[in-house]
Design an enzyme around this catalytic site. Structure first.
Site, PDB file in Angstrom:
ATOM      1  N   LYS A 188       0.805  -1.226   0.000  1.00 58.30           N
ATOM      2  CA  LYS A 188       0.000   0.000   0.000  1.00 58.30           C
ATOM      3  C   LYS A 188       0.841   1.281   0.000  1.00 58.30           C
ATOM      4  CE  LYS A 188      -4.000  -2.149   2.035  1.00 58.30           C
ATOM      5  NZ  LYS A 188      -5.030  -2.226   3.049  1.00 58.30           N
TER       6      LYS A 188
ATOM      7  N   ASP B 263      -9.605   2.529   3.157  1.00 61.85           N
ATOM      8  CA  ASP B 263      -9.467   1.897   4.478  1.00 61.85           C
ATOM      9  C   ASP B 263      -9.771   2.882   5.608  1.00 61.85           C
ATOM     10  OD1 ASP B 263      -8.674  -0.602   3.541  1.00 61.85           O
ATOM     11  OD2 ASP B 263      -6.532  -0.148   3.675  1.00 61.85           O
TER      12      ASP B 263
HETATM   13  P1  NDP Z   1       2.086  -4.320   5.545  1.00 60.77           P
HETATM   14  O1  NDP Z   1       2.831  -5.417   4.899  1.00 60.77           O
HETATM   15  O2  NDP Z   1       2.213  -2.934   5.021  1.00 60.77           O
HETATM   16  O3  NDP Z   1       2.463  -4.281   7.109  1.00 60.77           O
HETATM   17  C1  NDP Z   1       2.560  -5.464   7.841  1.00 60.77           C
HETATM   18  C2  NDP Z   1       2.736  -5.141   9.316  1.00 60.77           C
HETATM   19  O4  NDP Z   1       2.773  -6.375  10.046  1.00 60.77           O
HETATM   20  C3  NDP Z   1       4.029  -4.405   9.627  1.00 60.77           C
HETATM   21  O5  NDP Z   1       3.818  -3.528  10.697  1.00 60.77           O
HETATM   22  C4  NDP Z   1       4.950  -5.559  10.038  1.00 60.77           C
HETATM   23  O6  NDP Z   1       6.005  -5.182  10.899  1.00 60.77           O
HETATM   24  C5  NDP Z   1       3.965  -6.417  10.815  1.00 60.77           C
HETATM   25  N1  NDP Z   1       4.453  -7.788  10.948  1.00 60.77           N
HETATM   26  C6  NDP Z   1       4.532  -8.720   9.966  1.00 60.77           C
HETATM   27  N2  NDP Z   1       5.014  -9.879  10.471  1.00 60.77           N
HETATM   28  C7  NDP Z   1       5.226  -9.653  11.797  1.00 60.77           C
HETATM   29  C8  NDP Z   1       5.702 -10.472  12.866  1.00 60.77           C
HETATM   30  N3  NDP Z   1       6.061 -11.745  12.665  1.00 60.77           N
HETATM   31  N4  NDP Z   1       5.761  -9.936  14.118  1.00 60.77           N
HETATM   32  C9  NDP Z   1       5.386  -8.641  14.326  1.00 60.77           C
HETATM   33  N5  NDP Z   1       4.935  -7.818  13.356  1.00 60.77           N
HETATM   34  C10 NDP Z   1       4.858  -8.324  12.110  1.00 60.77           C
HETATM   35  O7  NDP Z   1       0.549  -4.798   5.535  1.00 60.77           O
HETATM   36  P2  NDP Z   1      -0.782  -3.916   5.687  1.00 60.77           P
HETATM   37  O8  NDP Z   1      -0.493  -2.819   6.635  1.00 60.77           O
HETATM   38  O9  NDP Z   1      -1.327  -3.587   4.368  1.00 60.77           O
HETATM   39  O10 NDP Z   1      -1.793  -4.989   6.350  1.00 60.77           O
HETATM   40  C11 NDP Z   1      -1.647  -5.420   7.702  1.00 60.77           C
HETATM   41  C12 NDP Z   1      -2.786  -6.352   8.076  1.00 60.77           C
HETATM   42  O11 NDP Z   1      -4.039  -5.671   8.060  1.00 60.77           O
HETATM   43  C13 NDP Z   1      -2.952  -7.527   7.116  1.00 60.77           C
HETATM   44  O12 NDP Z   1      -3.240  -8.694   7.864  1.00 60.77           O
HETATM   45  C14 NDP Z   1      -4.125  -7.152   6.264  1.00 60.77           C
HETATM   46  O13 NDP Z   1      -4.808  -8.271   5.769  1.00 60.77           O
HETATM   47  C15 NDP Z   1      -4.976  -6.380   7.284  1.00 60.77           C
HETATM   48  N6  NDP Z   1      -5.880  -5.422   6.631  1.00 60.77           N
HETATM   49  C16 NDP Z   1      -7.223  -5.653   6.657  1.00 60.77           C
HETATM   50  C17 NDP Z   1      -8.104  -4.776   6.072  1.00 60.77           C
HETATM   51  C18 NDP Z   1      -9.562  -5.036   6.116  1.00 60.77           C
HETATM   52  O14 NDP Z   1     -10.292  -4.485   5.291  1.00 60.77           O
HETATM   53  N7  NDP Z   1     -10.038  -5.833   7.048  1.00 60.77           N
HETATM   54  C19 NDP Z   1      -7.644  -3.555   5.393  1.00 60.77           C
HETATM   55  C20 NDP Z   1      -6.222  -3.395   5.456  1.00 60.77           C
HETATM   56  C21 NDP Z   1      -5.386  -4.318   6.023  1.00 60.77           C
HETATM   57  P3  NDP Z   1       7.473  -4.788  10.284  1.00 60.77           P
HETATM   58  O15 NDP Z   1       7.309  -3.409   9.716  1.00 60.77           O
HETATM   59  O16 NDP Z   1       8.345  -4.830  11.479  1.00 60.77           O
HETATM   60  O17 NDP Z   1       7.797  -5.814   9.239  1.00 60.77           O
END
Ligand code: NDP
Length: 291
Positions: free
Chosen positions: A66, A102
């Site tokens: 995104k 969102d």
């Molecule tokens: P991004 O890939 O941009 O961000 C992922 C986030 O998850 C980062 O903060 C990352 O941390 C963290 N993360 C990933 N793996 C781990 C781990 N093992 N331990 C701790 N933190 C972790 O994804 P998005 O922001 O786009 O999406 C995030 C979530 O929100 C997803 O599950 C998505 O499906 C959900 N979502 C749902 C929506 C809905 O309509 N219901 C709308 C938008 C999103 P780091 O930066 O340290 O890697």
């Protein structure tokens, strides 16, 4: 010509967007096809460039693209510019417009979760990706006075806080290191907990141990598949005031995106019904996998 809308993300297989959006196109007799397009990061720019072709109505963008997608569009809506994240792309001729549906979807979800209670003023957000940016922007504009962002990689949370420095100048928006004692202490003085990490999507894990959860929290986990993440189960066990998964947010962001692509109000009841069916069939499959 059958028009195309694609979901650009990596992974995308968990998504219910295709069922939900296809049902909406079909219900209104719109000749369009919604496809999941698993797109690794190196292919993102080329995939977005291809959306300029006439066959596309637009696209959705999801995890983890995104923020990067926001740099490849020609113009951004107010919410996309404010968050620096794009989850929906439309086309005006050959120009690509980035939107962020969102933000409003999160606002509606939180309003529903809080219900008749007074809207709290303090929140903890786990995660600092595109979804977290939408949540933080919504919290700032909803009048929250204290928002603490925890992220596995602290520098990303710090970048998020810098991004919102101006719009959050009147309140306390802080990035804090991902230490259990710090998270526990913050949760004891807050009311709203938002999971905007992807932890819980691919495995039955919670981003934080259940012991850190104070009672009486309002917990919004943006993950909708599986419908009940470990975090939500732990929160209920800890005595949460209310919990909610990301299904309403998915529905609302999808309805807004549908209207942007087609210019027509989304058939939201059709979409809600299709989501319920997708959830039921996915639960059946998981039970089958476990059997
Ligand atoms: P991004 O890939 O941009 O961000 C992922 C986030 O998850 C980062 O903060 C990352 O941390 C963290 N993360 C990933 N793996 C781990 C781990 N093992 N331990 C701790 N933190 C972790 O994804 P998005 O922001 O786009 O999406 C995030 C979530 O929100 C997803 O599950 C998505 O499906 C959900 N979502 C749902 C929506 C809905 O309509 N219901 C709308 C938008 C999103 P780091 O930066 O340290 O890697």
């Amino acid at each position: 010509m059958t028009k195309r809308v694609v979901l650009i993300g990596h992974p995308v297989a968990h998504s219910f967007s295709a069922q939900m959006q296809q049902a909406a196109f079909d219900a209104l007799g719109i000749d369009a096809r919604y496809e999941l397009l698993d797109t690794p990061t190196p292919a993102l720019q080329e995939t977005i460039e291809a959306l300029r072709a006439d066959e596309f109505l637009g696209a959705n963008v999801t995890i983890p693209h995104k923020e990067r997608a926001a740099t490849f569009v020609d113009r951004k809506s107010d919410d996309a510019a404010a968050t620096g994240a794009v989850n929906c792309i439309t086309r005006e001729g050959k120009r690509l417009i980035g939107h962020n549906t969102d933000v409003d979807a999160f606002r509606i979800s939180l309003d529903t979760l809080v219900g008749k209670q007074k809207m709290p003023r303090a929140a903890v957000v786990l995660g600092a990706g595109g979804a977290a940016r939408a949540a933080v922007h919504a919290l700032i504009t909803m009048g929250f006075q204290r928002v603490i962002v925890f992220n596995r990689h602290l520098h990303r949370a710090e970048g998020l806080v810098r991004h919102f420095a101006r719009s959050a100048a009147h309140m306390e928006l802080r990035a804090m290191p991902w230490h259990e004692s710090v998270i526990e202490s913050e949760l004891s003085r807050t009311k709203v907990l938002v999971n905007a990490t992807s932890v819980g999507l691919a495995s039955d894990e919670s981003p934080i141990p259940g012991e850190l959860l104070a009672p009486d929290l309002l917990v919004l986990d943006m993950i909708y598949n599986p419908p009940e993440t470990r975090l939500l189960r732990d929160a209920k066990a800890a005595g949460a005031a209310a919990v909610m998964n990301g299904e309403l947010m998915l529905l609302q962001q999808g309805a807004a995106a549908f209207q942007l692509w087609t210019g027509q109000p989304a058939p939201i009841d059709v979409m809600r019904q299709k989501l319920a069916e997708a959830r039921a069939s996915s639960a059946g499959q998981s039970a089958g996998e476990m059997a």
